[in-house]
Motif scaffolding. Sequence first.
Motif, PDB file in Angstrom:
ATOM      1  N   ASN A  81     -27.936   1.762  74.931  1.00  0.00           N
ATOM      2  CA  ASN A  81     -29.191   1.599  74.209  1.00  0.00           C
ATOM      3  C   ASN A  81     -29.557   0.125  74.146  1.00  0.00           C
ATOM      4  OD1 ASN A  81     -27.738   0.437  72.066  1.00  0.00           O
ATOM      5  ND2 ASN A  81     -28.644   1.740  70.490  1.00  0.00           N
TER       6      ASN A  81
ATOM      7  N   ARG B 123     -32.976  -2.557  72.298  1.00  0.00           N
ATOM      8  CA  ARG B 123     -34.214  -2.570  71.532  1.00  0.00           C
ATOM      9  C   ARG B 123     -35.338  -3.079  72.420  1.00  0.00           C
ATOM     10  NH1 ARG B 123     -35.463  -2.173  66.203  1.00  0.00           N
ATOM     11  NH2 ARG B 123     -33.304  -2.418  65.546  1.00  0.00           N
TER      12      ARG B 123
ATOM     13  N   ASN C  85     -40.269  -2.827  69.133  1.00  0.00           N
ATOM     14  CA  ASN C  85     -39.165  -2.877  68.173  1.00  0.00           C
ATOM     15  C   ASN C  85     -38.463  -1.530  68.022  1.00  0.00           C
ATOM     16  OD1 ASN C  85     -38.519  -5.483  67.047  1.00  0.00           O
ATOM     17  ND2 ASN C  85     -40.600  -5.503  66.236  1.00  0.00           N
ATOM     18  N   HIS C  86     -38.727  -0.635  68.914  1.00  0.00           N
ATOM     19  CA  HIS C  86     -38.045   0.647  68.900  1.00  0.00           C
ATOM     20  C   HIS C  86     -36.734   0.530  69.652  1.00  0.00           C
ATOM     21  CE1 HIS C  86     -41.938   3.208  68.260  1.00  0.00           C
ATOM     22  NE2 HIS C  86     -41.766   2.279  67.342  1.00  0.00           N
ATOM     23  N   VAL C  87     -35.735   1.272  69.183  1.00  0.00           N
ATOM     24  CA  VAL C  87     -34.471   1.366  69.900  1.00  0.00           C
ATOM     25  C   VAL C  87     -34.591   2.499  70.906  1.00  0.00           C
ATOM     26  CG1 VAL C  87     -32.007   1.881  69.696  1.00  0.00           C
ATOM     27  CG2 VAL C  87     -33.148   0.453  67.981  1.00  0.00           C
TER      28      VAL C  87
END
Lengths: 108, 122
Positions: free
Chosen positions: A88, A90, A95-97
């Motif tokens: 994963n 960001r 700013n979403h993971v």
Amino acid sequence: SSELTQDPAVSVALGQTVRITCQGDSLRTSYATWYHQKPGQAPVLVIYGQNNRPSRIPDRFSGSTSGNTASLTITGAQAEDEADYYCNSRDSNTNHVVFGGGTKLTVL
Amino acid sequence: EVQLVESGGGLVQPGGSLRLSCAASGFMFNSYEMNWVRQAPGKGLEWISDIDTTGRTIYYADSVKGRFTVSRDNAKNSLYLQMNGLRAEDTAVYYCARDSRWLPAGGTFDIWGQGTMVTVSS
């Protein structure tokens, strides 16, 4: 794009070396983090950043990044390393993971 | 022991609501950003929300924005996920996860709960 792409499945012979990759534009600006997950269990963080391991993770796990591709390498794979592996990072724009789709590692 | 324990999952009808809780212990809860991540049966991990230490800055995945609301009560060391307008595709194990902030950008989830199952079905 905020997607992270992983190969669905990879296999490795016991004791050999395997590389699992994660590709995506967000990796040009944000490091990846790697997790493994065994059936019925929560994910466990194994590598973060350029090549950092939590103390409980064996040193056969290592990480690297080049361009838009992050890699997790297991040197001398063990039977207990058989698991699903997820990356994963960001997305700096939203700013979403974002998680990769996961790679199922089979140790033969 | 550093621990996260989720609760509140269950069976709910489409269009219904459910509130999940995540109880933190063994660390200074008010010092960490917290996240919710879900995993549909047989599928991969999907990040759904991030809340900062104060609860003032929250991000949501597009798939849940407008339907789910995240909050926290630092006095109670608890994180919450209010889920409204539930759909069959929301069926998943829901995990809360602590962001270690070992990376400046975040996204390094070092502590996970055991998960709580949410099933949306009539």
